[in-house]
Write an enzyme that holds these catalytic residues in place. Structure first.
Site, PDB file in Angstrom:
ATOM      1  N   HIS A 177     -11.674   1.817   2.243  1.00 55.36           N
ATOM      2  CA  HIS A 177     -11.039   2.562   1.157  1.00 55.36           C
ATOM      3  C   HIS A 177     -11.943   2.882  -0.019  1.00 55.36           C
ATOM      4  O   HIS A 177     -11.485   2.989  -1.152  1.00 55.36           O
ATOM      5  CB  HIS A 177      -9.797   1.812   0.679  1.00 55.36           C
ATOM      6  CG  HIS A 177      -8.679   1.895   1.668  1.00 55.36           C
ATOM      7  ND1 HIS A 177      -7.407   1.478   1.399  1.00 55.36           N
ATOM      8  CD2 HIS A 177      -8.651   2.385   2.937  1.00 55.36           C
ATOM      9  CE1 HIS A 177      -6.635   1.677   2.454  1.00 55.36           C
ATOM     10  NE2 HIS A 177      -7.371   2.225   3.405  1.00 55.36           N
ATOM     11  N   HIS A 229      -8.824  -6.308   3.929  1.00 51.12           N
ATOM     12  CA  HIS A 229      -8.511  -5.601   5.162  1.00 51.12           C
ATOM     13  C   HIS A 229      -9.838  -5.231   5.798  1.00 51.12           C
ATOM     14  O   HIS A 229     -10.512  -4.312   5.345  1.00 51.12           O
ATOM     15  CB  HIS A 229      -7.699  -4.326   4.880  1.00 51.12           C
ATOM     16  CG  HIS A 229      -6.237  -4.571   4.779  1.00 51.12           C
ATOM     17  ND1 HIS A 229      -5.310  -3.557   4.663  1.00 51.12           N
ATOM     18  CD2 HIS A 229      -5.529  -5.722   4.814  1.00 51.12           C
ATOM     19  CE1 HIS A 229      -4.104  -4.087   4.622  1.00 51.12           C
ATOM     20  NE2 HIS A 229      -4.201  -5.387   4.698  1.00 51.12           N
ATOM     21  N   GLU A 255      -2.976  -2.818  -2.647  1.00 49.82           N
ATOM     22  CA  GLU A 255      -4.123  -2.241  -1.929  1.00 49.82           C
ATOM     23  C   GLU A 255      -4.463  -0.836  -2.424  1.00 49.82           C
ATOM     24  O   GLU A 255      -3.646   0.074  -2.356  1.00 49.82           O
ATOM     25  CB  GLU A 255      -3.807  -2.195  -0.429  1.00 49.82           C
ATOM     26  CG  GLU A 255      -4.928  -1.595   0.414  1.00 49.82           C
ATOM     27  CD  GLU A 255      -4.599  -1.569   1.907  1.00 49.82           C
ATOM     28  OE1 GLU A 255      -3.472  -1.945   2.287  1.00 49.82           O
ATOM     29  OE2 GLU A 255      -5.479  -1.148   2.688  1.00 49.82           O
ATOM     30  N   LYS A 268      -6.908   2.759  -2.622  1.00 50.40           N
ATOM     31  CA  LYS A 268      -7.522   3.676  -1.659  1.00 50.40           C
ATOM     32  C   LYS A 268      -8.208   4.796  -2.435  1.00 50.40           C
ATOM     33  O   LYS A 268      -7.813   5.133  -3.543  1.00 50.40           O
ATOM     34  CB  LYS A 268      -6.432   4.228  -0.744  1.00 50.40           C
ATOM     35  CG  LYS A 268      -6.947   4.995   0.459  1.00 50.40           C
ATOM     36  CD  LYS A 268      -5.848   5.086   1.518  1.00 50.40           C
ATOM     37  CE  LYS A 268      -6.261   5.954   2.684  1.00 50.40           C
ATOM     38  NZ  LYS A 268      -5.345   5.800   3.819  1.00 50.40           N
ATOM     39  N   ASP A 293     -10.649   3.733  10.363  1.00 51.42           N
ATOM     40  CA  ASP A 293     -10.079   2.517  10.953  1.00 51.42           C
ATOM     41  C   ASP A 293     -10.509   2.284  12.398  1.00 51.42           C
ATOM     42  O   ASP A 293      -9.689   1.961  13.258  1.00 51.42           O
ATOM     43  CB  ASP A 293      -8.548   2.519  10.817  1.00 51.42           C
ATOM     44  CG  ASP A 293      -8.103   2.321   9.373  1.00 51.42           C
ATOM     45  OD1 ASP A 293      -8.464   1.289   8.793  1.00 51.42           O
ATOM     46  OD2 ASP A 293      -7.425   3.212   8.818  1.00 51.42           O
ATOM     47  N   ASP A 353      -7.426  -4.581   9.860  1.00 50.28           N
ATOM     48  CA  ASP A 353      -6.665  -3.328   9.725  1.00 50.28           C
ATOM     49  C   ASP A 353      -7.400  -2.194  10.427  1.00 50.28           C
ATOM     50  O   ASP A 353      -8.070  -1.395   9.790  1.00 50.28           O
ATOM     51  CB  ASP A 353      -6.452  -3.007   8.226  1.00 50.28           C
ATOM     52  CG  ASP A 353      -5.558  -1.789   8.042  1.00 50.28           C
ATOM     53  OD1 ASP A 353      -4.944  -1.333   9.026  1.00 50.28           O
ATOM     54  OD2 ASP A 353      -5.471  -1.288   6.895  1.00 50.28           O
ATOM     55  N   ASP A 395      -9.630  -3.023   1.059  1.00 46.91           N
ATOM     56  CA  ASP A 395      -9.760  -2.540   2.434  1.00 46.91           C
ATOM     57  C   ASP A 395     -11.167  -1.948   2.555  1.00 46.91           C
ATOM     58  O   ASP A 395     -11.568  -1.089   1.749  1.00 46.91           O
ATOM     59  CB  ASP A 395      -8.678  -1.488   2.694  1.00 46.91           C
ATOM     60  CG  ASP A 395      -8.705  -0.947   4.122  1.00 46.91           C
ATOM     61  OD1 ASP A 395      -7.687  -1.083   4.828  1.00 46.91           O
ATOM     62  OD2 ASP A 395      -9.732  -0.358   4.514  1.00 46.91           O
ATOM     63  N   ASP A 412     -12.289   6.979   6.250  1.00 41.50           N
ATOM     64  CA  ASP A 412     -11.426   5.822   6.479  1.00 41.50           C
ATOM     65  C   ASP A 412     -10.776   5.916   7.851  1.00 41.50           C
ATOM     66  O   ASP A 412      -9.568   6.063   7.982  1.00 41.50           O
ATOM     67  CB  ASP A 412     -10.362   5.804   5.366  1.00 41.50           C
ATOM     68  CG  ASP A 412      -9.364   4.671   5.527  1.00 41.50           C
ATOM     69  OD1 ASP A 412      -9.764   3.596   6.007  1.00 41.50           O
ATOM     70  OD2 ASP A 412      -8.195   4.865   5.165  1.00 41.50           O
ATOM     71  N   TRP A 420       0.859  -1.178   0.000  1.00 40.44           N
ATOM     72  CA  TRP A 420       0.000   0.000   0.000  1.00 40.44           C
ATOM     73  C   TRP A 420       0.902   1.236   0.000  1.00 40.44           C
ATOM     74  O   TRP A 420       1.868   1.291   0.754  1.00 40.44           O
ATOM     75  CB  TRP A 420      -0.935   0.050   1.219  1.00 40.44           C
ATOM     76  CG  TRP A 420      -1.639   1.372   1.265  1.00 40.44           C
ATOM     77  CD1 TRP A 420      -2.678   1.768   0.488  1.00 40.44           C
ATOM     78  CD2 TRP A 420      -1.305   2.512   2.085  1.00 40.44           C
ATOM     79  NE1 TRP A 420      -3.013   3.071   0.763  1.00 40.44           N
ATOM     80  CE2 TRP A 420      -2.191   3.549   1.732  1.00 40.44           C
ATOM     81  CE3 TRP A 420      -0.327   2.752   3.061  1.00 40.44           C
ATOM     82  CZ2 TRP A 420      -2.137   4.815   2.346  1.00 40.44           C
ATOM     83  CZ3 TRP A 420      -0.277   4.003   3.669  1.00 40.44           C
ATOM     84  CH2 TRP A 420      -1.178   5.015   3.313  1.00 40.44           C
TER      85      TRP A 420
HETATM   86  C1  RNT Z   1      -3.784   2.579   4.803  1.00 37.00           C
HETATM   87  C2  RNT Z   1      -3.965   1.138   4.506  1.00 37.00           C
HETATM   88  C3  RNT Z   1      -2.872   0.237   5.008  1.00 37.00           C
HETATM   89  C4  RNT Z   1      -2.432   0.565   6.410  1.00 37.00           C
HETATM   90  C5  RNT Z   1      -1.486  -0.430   7.006  1.00 37.00           C
HETATM   91  C6  RNT Z   1      -0.827   0.085   8.246  1.00 37.00           C
HETATM   92  O1  RNT Z   1      -4.868   3.330   4.510  1.00 37.00           O
HETATM   93  O2  RNT Z   1      -5.200   0.694   4.968  1.00 37.00           O
HETATM   94  O3  RNT Z   1      -3.267  -1.079   4.895  1.00 37.00           O
HETATM   95  O4  RNT Z   1      -3.525   0.697   7.264  1.00 37.00           O
HETATM   96  O5  RNT Z   1      -0.583  -0.828   6.066  1.00 37.00           O
HETATM   97 ZN    ZN Z   2      -5.561  -1.432   4.755  1.00 43.35          ZN
END
Ligand code: RNT
Ligand code: ZN
Length: 422
Positions: A265, A289, A229, A231, A299, A329, A262, A297, A188
């Site tokens: 994302h 993720h 990955e 975003k 998390d 994640d 993810d 986003d 990523w």
């Molecule tokens: C960032 C991505 C990525 C990170 C990790 C720490 O937006 O989601 O996966 O969260 O690599």
């Molecule tokens: Zn991620």
């Protein structure tokens, strides 16, 4: 009645109720047993890592909160992770980032990391029978401060990051060979721009060329597999993200690698669970993720929300658990970090178990006959089935705390271990 007996009794009744709608609970539990989650290491220390730098979290990633007890070295991190695994049923993996090597206080730059820095993790993984996954770390570094890494127009920076990814892939393949289970290596990058970008094409062309170079060396799929990955946007890259969904979807298809999706994302109104059946038409294997975005986003710790459940339901309906690697994640520093892990991991598991207990064949038959009301009603009734009784039984069988019993264990660990940290 003793608590254990109650759990078993409730399970026996639940089994009958599920059988009545065509669900074989024992078969479900067998399937569930084989689903491992890759637990991310970075919730222990707010994505800080163990490099010898005083740098702060970059790449538009943000961890809010300063709850006491953060892990500040590998020993603390491993102790915390072991606690987490002990409170979660089943066999799971660990997802590492390149910044978590054992650098022994030395300055080891990202283009210098080697297998030797990860020997300790491999030993630890073997000792605990935990498979390892890996991530290149393309953020929190002076050479990423201008917002570009693999797509940088600064040739020296771009080469630096290519070298980093090459080394990470080598470490991943070594992990996979050592552990006897393929290591998923994820890339990523934070690359993008805050404001209207003119040369979108040029940056993406550079990213493609960099990835091709970094991924040129082929490793056996039994050792490592690559994932990329995407975003939608990040803090500081609101207008343009080089590694978009379209970019990586095309890249993964044409290069025969894994796509990483993810859950945070995409645009908040997009339904991530809906994407899986599209992507699986063209991509053989996915990395997920799991996370919870709140308005963006963010998390947040995973909960058993509609999105997580739909992802699990779709995997179940496609019978695709064998083609997906499920990583977690999330990072929340505002609550007990171990509690965040255990609660989030268990919620991901509960979502999966709930999905597996769906009366799918009955629903499908309603759908194929055009019986929309029956499909709707059955979906709604299935929500009220005693899923919790099956989950409790699974936890009891795996000798981990049943239901809310893990809360006091987390609090106890906080008193005895976390609160003693400076
Ligand atoms: C960032 C991505 C990525 C990170 C990790 C720490 O937006 O989601 O996966 O969260 O690599
Ligand atoms: Zn991620």
């Amino acid at each position: 009645m003793k608590k254990e007996e109650l759990v078993i009794k409730a399970f026996e009744i639940a089994k009958q109720q599920y059988e009545a709608i065509g669900v074989n609970v024992n078969a479900v539990l067998q399937k569930f047993e084989n689903i491992s989650l890759s637990v991310h290491c970075w919730q222990t220390d707010d994505v800080s890592g163990f490099e010898d730098t005083s740098g702060s979290l970059g790449g538009g990633l943000a961890v809010t909160g300063n709850y006491p007890g953060k892990a500040s070295n590998i020993h603390e991190m491993r102790t915390d992770l072991e606690k987490v695994y002990s409170l979660v049923p089943g066999k799971h993996r660990l997802n590492l980032h390149a910044i978590y090597g054992e650098f022994e206080g030395k300055k080891v730059d990202r283009d210098e990391i080697e297998i030797s820095h990860f020997k300790g993790w491999s030993d630890w993984g073997k000792q605990h029978n935990i498979g390892l996954d890996f991530n290149s770390t393309l953020f929190s570094h002076p050479r990423a401060n201008d917002g570009f890494t693999l797509s940088s127009k600064n040739e020296s920076d771009r080469k630096f990051w290519i070298e980093h990814v090459k080394r990470c892939r080598e470490i991943s393949a070594w992990f996979g060979a050592e552990q006897g289970t393929p290591c998923i290596h994820n890339t990523w990058i934070p690359d993008g721009m805050k404001d209207t970008t003119i040369d979108r094409y040029g940056y993406r062309e550079l990213l493609k060329a960099s990835l091709d170079e970094a991924l040129a060396k082929k490793y056996p799929k039994t050792e490592m597999k690559d994932a990329v990955e995407s975003k939608l946007f990040g803090i500081g890259s609101e207008s343009f993200v080089v590694g978009s969904h379209e970019f990586y979807l095309g890249y993964a298809i044409t290069r025969d690698i894994l796509l990483c999706i993810d859950a945070g994302h995409f645009h908040p109104t997009e339904v991530v669970g809906d994407k899986l059946s599209s992507v699986f038409q063209y991509v053989d294997e996915l990395l997920l993720h799991l996370t919870r975005g709140v308005r963006w986003d963010s998390d947040h710790v995973i909960t058993m929300n509609d999105e997580t459940v739909l992802i699990a339901q779709e995997l179940n309906r496609m019978d695709a658990f064998g083609k997906v690697n499920i990583g977690l994640d999330f990072f929340d520093a505002s609550i007990n970090r171990i509690g965040a892990y255990v609660s989030g991991t268990r919620s991901a598991q509960k979502s999966i178990l709930y999905a597996l207990l769906e009366p799918t064949s009955q629903l499908l038959s309603f759908e194929e006959k055009g019986r929309w009301f029956e499909r709707l009603a059955m979906l709604e009734e299935a929500r009220a089935k005693p899923f919790g009784a099956v989950w409790d039984y699974y936890c009891l069988e795996h000798e981990v705390p049943v239901a809310e019993d893990y809360i006091s264990e987390v609090v106890d660990y906080e008193d005895k271990v976390l609160s003693k940290r400076v």
